[in-house]
Motif scaffolding. Structure first.
Motif, PDB file in Angstrom:
ATOM      1  N   ASN A   2       0.702  -1.239  -0.528  1.00  0.00           N
ATOM      2  CA  ASN A   2      -0.173  -0.085   0.124  1.00  0.00           C
ATOM      3  C   ASN A   2       0.823   1.086  -0.090  1.00  0.00           C
ATOM      4  N   CYS A   3       1.098   1.831  -0.686  1.00  0.00           N
ATOM      5  CA  CYS A   3       1.811   3.237  -1.199  1.00  0.00           C
ATOM      6  C   CYS A   3       0.616   3.666  -1.282  1.00  0.00           C
ATOM      7  N   VAL A   4       1.322   5.395  -0.959  1.00  0.00           N
ATOM      8  CA  VAL A   4       0.095   6.383  -1.529  1.00  0.00           C
ATOM      9  C   VAL A   4       1.047   7.813  -1.956  1.00  0.00           C
ATOM     10  N   ILE A   5       0.559   8.306  -3.333  1.00  0.00           N
ATOM     11  CA  ILE A   5       1.899   9.232  -4.063  1.00  0.00           C
ATOM     12  C   ILE A   5       0.741  10.371  -4.066  1.00  0.00           C
ATOM     13  N   PRO A   6       1.521  11.605  -2.854  1.00  0.00           N
ATOM     14  CA  PRO A   6       1.493  13.028  -3.540  1.00  0.00           C
ATOM     15  C   PRO A   6       0.666  13.480  -4.184  1.00  0.00           C
ATOM     16  N   GLN A   7      -0.023  14.437  -4.677  1.00  0.00           N
ATOM     17  CA  GLN A   7       0.243  15.712  -5.338  1.00  0.00           C
ATOM     18  C   GLN A   7       1.455  15.839  -6.262  1.00  0.00           C
ATOM     19  N   ARG A   8       2.440  16.078  -5.221  1.00  0.00           N
ATOM     20  CA  ARG A   8       3.321  16.966  -5.790  1.00  0.00           C
ATOM     21  C   ARG A   8       4.240  15.863  -6.520  1.00  0.00           C
ATOM     22  N   SER A   9       4.013  14.174  -6.469  1.00  0.00           N
ATOM     23  CA  SER A   9       4.635  13.563  -6.657  1.00  0.00           C
ATOM     24  C   SER A   9       3.747  12.952  -7.938  1.00  0.00           C
ATOM     25  N   LEU A  10       2.929  13.275  -7.770  1.00  0.00           N
ATOM     26  CA  LEU A  10       1.964  12.829  -9.209  1.00  0.00           C
ATOM     27  C   LEU A  10       2.816  12.990 -10.461  1.00  0.00           C
ATOM     28  N   LYS A  11       2.424  13.886 -10.647  1.00  0.00           N
ATOM     29  CA  LYS A  11       2.656  14.731 -12.530  1.00  0.00           C
ATOM     30  C   LYS A  11       4.526  13.330 -13.270  1.00  0.00           C
ATOM     31  N   ALA A  78      -3.027  -0.001 -20.076  1.00  0.00           N
ATOM     32  CA  ALA A  78      -3.688   0.129 -18.721  1.00  0.00           C
ATOM     33  C   ALA A  78      -3.988   0.666 -18.056  1.00  0.00           C
ATOM     34  N   CYS A  79      -2.152   0.850 -17.613  1.00  0.00           N
ATOM     35  CA  CYS A  79      -1.372   1.695 -16.556  1.00  0.00           C
ATOM     36  C   CYS A  79      -1.700   2.620 -17.282  1.00  0.00           C
ATOM     37  N   GLN A  80      -1.219   3.469 -18.864  1.00  0.00           N
ATOM     38  CA  GLN A  80      -1.376   4.727 -19.158  1.00  0.00           C
ATOM     39  C   GLN A  80      -2.493   5.248 -19.144  1.00  0.00           C
ATOM     40  N   GLY A  81      -3.670   4.291 -19.463  1.00  0.00           N
ATOM     41  CA  GLY A  81      -5.231   4.663 -19.283  1.00  0.00           C
ATOM     42  C   GLY A  81      -5.773   5.180 -17.895  1.00  0.00           C
ATOM     43  N   VAL A  82      -5.029   4.717 -16.839  1.00  0.00           N
ATOM     44  CA  VAL A  82      -5.334   5.736 -15.773  1.00  0.00           C
ATOM     45  C   VAL A  82      -4.476   6.619 -15.515  1.00  0.00           C
ATOM     46  N   PHE A  83      -3.361   7.044 -15.867  1.00  0.00           N
ATOM     47  CA  PHE A  83      -2.398   8.308 -15.296  1.00  0.00           C
ATOM     48  C   PHE A  83      -2.486   9.054 -16.897  1.00  0.00           C
ATOM     49  N   ARG A  84      -3.388   9.195 -18.219  1.00  0.00           N
ATOM     50  CA  ARG A  84      -3.569   9.766 -19.113  1.00  0.00           C
ATOM     51  C   ARG A  84      -4.176  11.528 -18.665  1.00  0.00           C
ATOM     52  N   SER A  85      -4.604  11.365 -17.644  1.00  0.00           N
ATOM     53  CA  SER A  85      -4.629  13.164 -17.477  1.00  0.00           C
ATOM     54  C   SER A  85      -4.575  13.421 -15.978  1.00  0.00           C
ATOM     55  N   VAL A  86      -3.838  14.302 -14.904  1.00  0.00           N
ATOM     56  CA  VAL A  86      -4.098  14.086 -13.247  1.00  0.00           C
ATOM     57  C   VAL A  86      -3.797  15.474 -12.935  1.00  0.00           C
ATOM     58  N   LEU A  87      -4.374  16.164 -13.677  1.00  0.00           N
ATOM     59  CA  LEU A  87      -4.681  17.919 -13.583  1.00  0.00           C
ATOM     60  C   LEU A  87      -5.587  18.894 -12.205  1.00  0.00           C
ATOM     61  N   SER A  88      -6.633  17.002 -12.182  1.00  0.00           N
ATOM     62  CA  SER A  88      -7.233  17.089 -11.284  1.00  0.00           C
ATOM     63  C   SER A  88      -6.979  16.608  -9.985  1.00  0.00           C
ATOM     64  N   VAL A  89      -6.141  15.760 -10.112  1.00  0.00           N
ATOM     65  CA  VAL A  89      -6.038  14.483  -8.939  1.00  0.00           C
ATOM     66  C   VAL A  89      -5.361  14.903  -8.092  1.00  0.00           C
ATOM     67  N   GLU A  90      -5.520  14.484  -6.676  1.00  0.00           N
ATOM     68  CA  GLU A  90      -4.428  15.273  -5.845  1.00  0.00           C
ATOM     69  C   GLU A  90      -3.611  14.500  -4.848  1.00  0.00           C
ATOM     70  N   LYS A  91      -4.359  13.188  -4.858  1.00  0.00           N
ATOM     71  CA  LYS A  91      -3.147  12.225  -4.341  1.00  0.00           C
ATOM     72  C   LYS A  91      -3.839  10.865  -4.841  1.00  0.00           C
ATOM     73  N   CYS A  92      -3.310   9.771  -5.334  1.00  0.00           N
ATOM     74  CA  CYS A  92      -3.142   7.955  -5.644  1.00  0.00           C
ATOM     75  C   CYS A  92      -2.828   6.897  -4.352  1.00  0.00           C
ATOM     76  N   THR A  93      -3.740   6.266  -4.052  1.00  0.00           N
ATOM     77  CA  THR A  93      -3.191   5.286  -3.907  1.00  0.00           C
ATOM     78  C   THR A  93      -2.764   4.398  -4.805  1.00  0.00           C
ATOM     79  N   LEU A  94      -2.072   3.471  -4.364  1.00  0.00           N
ATOM     80  CA  LEU A  94      -1.504   1.885  -5.177  1.00  0.00           C
ATOM     81  C   LEU A  94      -1.688   0.508  -4.149  1.00  0.00           C
ATOM     82  N   HIS A  95      -2.747  -0.336  -4.622  1.00  0.00           N
ATOM     83  CA  HIS A  95      -2.631  -1.272  -3.870  1.00  0.00           C
ATOM     84  C   HIS A  95      -3.298  -2.219  -4.346  1.00  0.00           C
ATOM     85  N   LEU A  96      -2.457  -3.844  -3.596  1.00  0.00           N
ATOM     86  CA  LEU A  96      -2.773  -4.977  -4.616  1.00  0.00           C
ATOM     87  C   LEU A  96      -4.240  -5.352  -3.456  1.00  0.00           C
ATOM     88  N   VAL A  97      -5.189  -6.140  -4.234  1.00  0.00           N
ATOM     89  CA  VAL A  97      -6.474  -6.005  -3.641  1.00  0.00           C
ATOM     90  C   VAL A  97      -6.947  -7.737  -4.028  1.00  0.00           C
TER      91      VAL A  97
END
Length: 369
Positions: A2-11, A78-97
């Motif tokens: 489980n990792c949280v990517i902050p807005q400063r690192s999203l771009k 598939a991963c490219q589609g998730v991060f095609r636009s991150v202008l309005s994203v404040e943070k992202c959480t990546l984890h295995l389900v």
């Protein structure tokens, strides 16, 4: 995991995903206690890339002990589609389900409280690694990405390969078109860069070197380095040996790119091969065996039992006993891999019209060392 990517690192993270997608079809993800690693390799097995994310890159990074050394792979598109636009994203959480169907989940928290969730399929695999060393290269150049981007921008978009001529006084970039495929309508471009234009220029060879490699992957590397805003360093030894590109983003992220180059004997024999081919049959080309070297890529054994699906058309070769450098395919857009050396041709690629040995020993993916 489980990792949280902050807005400063999203771009930066989104550009990493886009860069990986431009090079390979699959993204290999490896988790450790102190680092998250993303890797890929192109279909021709001529370009390898690895991104090492330090703990400082994330707001939160936790890995359970049983998942400390897990390695998975998922589709790059598939991963490219998730991060095609991150202008309005404040943070992202990546984890295995965990569950009946395991998924790699991306939870995007956007403005106005909007939450987007993407669940991608993945497959457990052995880690993908390349054997290379920057210390073994006697030549090093440090440059601003914009300098190389402006130089490469002068070449036509349909050019497949580029030649970097390196000497004491600087670097010359020129179009690479095989002699027997040269057309009077082809544009021959040369761009010279003085050694004084680079931030660092250490060239210790006595003669000039000609390093020929894929232009598409080179553009993807420069594009990422430009977004990262850091200098790019490249290390090289001689023709036929790989050229290593590296960029470091403070103490948060480090990226390495290993690119195969054409062997020197292949360049020297082109003229004679071309004339011999035209005299015997003007409409056909003579197969040429060019040595394209890339560091040995191997797979470490996984601590878990991995259930594998039937191998795809592009697979790695199991060879644990011999890790010496061996010939691989020229840097073309597409190529198939076989455990035994064979030849391949691609009517859509100029370079591939000259049949070349594809593979012998360098890459392997096995469950045990």
């Amino acid at each position: 995991m489980n990792c949280v990517i902050p807005q400063r690192s999203l771009k930066t993270f989104s550009k990493v995903i886009q860069c990986l997608g431009k090079i390979g079809d699959e993204i290999y993800i490896e988790t450790t206690q102190n680092m998250l690693i993303f890797r890929t390799i192109n279909s021709a097995l001529s370009t390898f890339s690895a991104f090492y994310f330090n703990l400082r890159f994330f707001d939160t990074y936790t890995v359970r002990n049983e998942l400390a050394n897990i390695s998975i792979k998922t589709q790059a598109k598939a991963c490219q589609g998730v991060f095609r636009s991150v202008l309005s994203v404040e943070k992202c959480t990546l984890h295995l389900v965990d569950g009946a169907e395991s998924r790699l989940a991306f939870d995007l928290l956007c403005k106005l409280g909007i939450k987007k969730t993407y669940r991608l399929t993945y497959e457990e695999c052995a880690p993908l690694q390349a054997v290379y060393s920057k210390d073994d290269c006697i030549n090093k150049v440090l440059s601003r990405p914009r300098l190389l981007i402006d130089s490469v921008g002068n070449f036509p978009g349909n050019l497949l390969e580029i030649t970097m001529v390196v000497g004491k006084d600087g670097i010359k970039l020129k179009s690479f078109i095989e002699d027997h495929l040269t057309n009077v309508k082809d544009i021959q471009t040369e761009v010279s860069i003085s050694s004084s234009d680079f931030d660092e220029y250490h060239y210790n060879a006595t003669d000039t070197l000609e390093l020929t490699f894929c232009l598409k992957e080179f553009k993807a590397i420069l594009s990422f380095c430009e977004v990262a805003g850091q200098q790019i360093a490249f290390f090289f030894d001689k023709a036929g040996r790989p050229i290593l590109f590296s960029v470091r983003l403070f103490n948060q992220l480090e990226a390495d790119f290993v690119v195969a180059t054409l062997a020197e004997d292949s360049l020297d024999s082109q003229s004679s091969m071309s004339s011999s081919s035209s005299s015997s049959n003007p409409t056909s080309s003579t197969p040429n065996s060019s040595n394209i070297s890339l560091p040995v890529v191997h797979s470490k054994s996984s601590s878990q039992s991995v259930q594998r699906s039937p191998p795809p058309p592009r697979s790695f070769v199991n060879d644990e006993d011999d890790t010496d450098d061996a010939p691989i395919a020229a840097p073309t857009k597409k190529a198939r891999v076989s455990p035994q050396p064979l030849t391949a041709s691609n009517s859509n690629s100029k370079t591939a019209q000259k049949s070349r040995p594809l593979w012998s020993k360098d890459f392997s993916e096995s469950d045990g060392e």
